[in-house]
Design an enzyme around this catalytic site. Structure first.
Site, mmCIF file in Angstrom:
data_model
loop_
_atom_site.group_PDB
_atom_site.id
_atom_site.type_symbol
_atom_site.label_atom_id
_atom_site.label_comp_id
_atom_site.label_asym_id
_atom_site.label_seq_id
_atom_site.Cartn_x
_atom_site.Cartn_y
_atom_site.Cartn_z
ATOM 1 C CG HIS A 122 -10.835 53.776 61.024
ATOM 2 N ND1 HIS A 122 -11.118 53.508 62.717
ATOM 3 C CD2 HIS A 122 -11.068 52.680 60.882
ATOM 4 C CE1 HIS A 122 -11.976 52.993 62.363
ATOM 5 N NE2 HIS A 122 -11.965 52.435 61.196
ATOM 6 C CD GLU A 135 -9.546 45.981 66.816
ATOM 7 O OE1 GLU A 135 -10.402 47.360 66.453
ATOM 8 O OE2 GLU A 135 -9.777 45.740 65.705
ATOM 9 N NE ARG A 159 -3.934 60.538 81.553
ATOM 10 C CZ ARG A 159 -4.177 60.649 82.668
ATOM 11 N NH1 ARG A 159 -4.159 59.714 83.415
ATOM 12 N NH2 ARG A 159 -3.801 61.667 83.344
ATOM 13 N N GLY A 183 -6.849 44.457 65.912
ATOM 14 C CA GLY A 183 -6.526 43.250 65.794
ATOM 15 C C GLY A 183 -8.299 42.566 66.193
ATOM 16 N NE ARG A 184 -13.765 42.886 63.135
ATOM 17 C CZ ARG A 184 -14.424 43.728 63.710
ATOM 18 N NH1 ARG A 184 -15.459 43.074 64.184
ATOM 19 N NH2 ARG A 184 -14.779 44.710 63.963
ATOM 20 C CB ILE A 220 -3.994 46.395 57.933
ATOM 21 C CG1 ILE A 220 -5.186 46.261 59.048
ATOM 22 C CG2 ILE A 220 -4.369 47.428 57.200
ATOM 23 C CD1 ILE A 220 -5.563 47.418 60.189
ATOM 24 C CG ASP A 221 -6.839 42.700 60.818
ATOM 25 O OD1 ASP A 221 -6.700 43.829 61.447
ATOM 26 O OD2 ASP A 221 -7.964 42.418 61.033
ATOM 27 N NE ARG A 256 -9.018 50.482 57.640
ATOM 28 C CZ ARG A 256 -10.613 50.241 58.230
ATOM 29 N NH1 ARG A 256 -10.693 49.026 58.821
ATOM 30 N NH2 ARG A 256 -11.235 50.634 57.566
#
Ligand code: F6P
Length: 355
Positions: A285, A235, A279, A184-185, A140-141, A288
């Protein structure tokens, strides 16, 4: 004169082909499996065997039948009927030998490995050790090299955009800043596309360290209009004076840390620095899960069709990839040579809308 059959490829006769899905699951995996199985059986007369849970399947001999019947009706279904895991056989004593033994025992001639960086990294190493493999890119990334898009990405972006659209109205009602944390690491593709499509006040991605003061300026300027700010943060985004937000120090078998907390941290900073409420919604997940979009169903189906043809032609050590609108074959190793990051020019295009 052009040869009738490409002389580089030796057409394989009937084969028994193993299929596995590894790494984080992704909408469209089932569409790939269905397409490979359907074409492999109908057009080439090959047989299939599913390996369960990524590399754990061939490692431990965990299998399931794959036929036209068992793959019917799975096109729109999210997840993977084969299951997935982040098992790394190269981190297990005798792992490669076990895989080779189990493939031989099950009468498997070749594997179609559907996965991202980690799964295809293992597939590349196994290919160099003599296992016949074809790779199919998934994440997904959208950060795999040498393919324009991976399936699952479009679905994730659409889920994030729907969330952003919903958050706009509640943010405006409460005069709050709302932060949407997306996956998105190392690559900010989901954040970039979802933020652009959702009209975000700013987009924060791992490739480009951000200034909290600048984010606060954008928040304040957005409050001056009658709109409330929506900040889309990947993220793995990193503040200029800080580090990636990690959940704990543990790592998985591919050495990845668990990311968590950048959205909450940013909300606290915005509240402290601007005095307005903030907020965070972490989509996690949800991005995904569920049914793939039509785009992902078509892309995954085309990948599946082309992967089985690559296997049928014995073009081992290749990966199917999307270049423009064509499905092409590229060296498997090229998928994991480097990550496909968001180029700075693409980020600059979005910046015009910040604030
Ligand atoms: O690699 C895909 C991905 O969705 C990343 O964006 C994310 O960091 C990771 O998987 C989370 O994976 P999990 O929680 O399933 O281990």
């Amino acid at each position: 004169m052009k040869p009738l059959i490409n002389e580089f490829f030796v057409m394989e006769s009937r084969m028994r082909i193993g299929v596995l899905t590894g790494g984080g699951d992704c909408p469209g995996l089932n569409a790939v499996i269905r397409a490979s199985v359907r074409k492999g059986i109908k057009e080439y007369g090959h047989e299939f065997l599913g390996f369960r849970d990524g590399w754990k399947g061939p490692l431990e001999g965990l299998t399931m039948p794959l036929s036209i019947e068992t793959t019917r009706g799975i096109l729109p279904r999210g997840g993977t009927i084969l299951g997935s895991s982040r098992t790394n056989p190269f981190k297990i004593e005798g792992g490669v030998e076990k895989i080779k033994d189990n493939l031989a025992k099950a009468g498997i001639d070749a594997l179609i490995a559907i996965g991202g960086e980690d799964t295809l990294g293992v597939a590349t190493k196994l290919d160099s050790l003599g296992v016949k493999v074809i790779g199919v890119p998934k994440t997904i990334d959208n950060d795999l090299n040498n393919t324009d898009y991976t399936f699952g990405f479009d679905t994730a972006v659409n889920i994030a955009v729907e969330a952003i659209d919903r958050l706009h109205t509640t943010a405006e009602s409460h005069h709050r800043a709302l932060i949407v944390e997306v996956m998105g690491r190392h690559a900010g593709w989901i954040a970039l596309h979802a933020g652009l499509a959702g009209g975000a006040t700013c987009i924060l991605i791992p490739e480009h360290k951000f200034s909290v003061d600048k984010v606060c300026q954008w928040v304040e300027s957005r409050f001056k209009s009658h709109y409330a700010p929506i900040i889309v943060v990947a993220e793995g985004a990193i503040p200029q004076d800080g580090d990636m937000a990690v959940k704990d120090q543990s790592v998985d078998s591919f050495g990845h840390v668990k990311l968590a907390g950048i959205g909450d941290w940013l909300a606290q900073e915005i509240e402290a620095k601007t005095g307005t409420e903030a907020r965070t919604s972490v989509l996690g997940h949800i991005q995904r899960g569920g049914s793939p979009t039509a785009f992902d169903r078509v892309l995954a189906t085309r990948f599946g069709l082309h992967a089985i043809t690559a296997a049928h032609e014995g073009d081992w050590g290749t990966m199917v990839a999307l270049h423009g609108t064509d499905i092409v074959r590229v060296p498997l190793a090229s998928a994991t040579e480097k990550l496909k990051l968001v180029p700075i020019e693409r980020y600059k295009e979005a910046e015009i809308f910040f604030g």
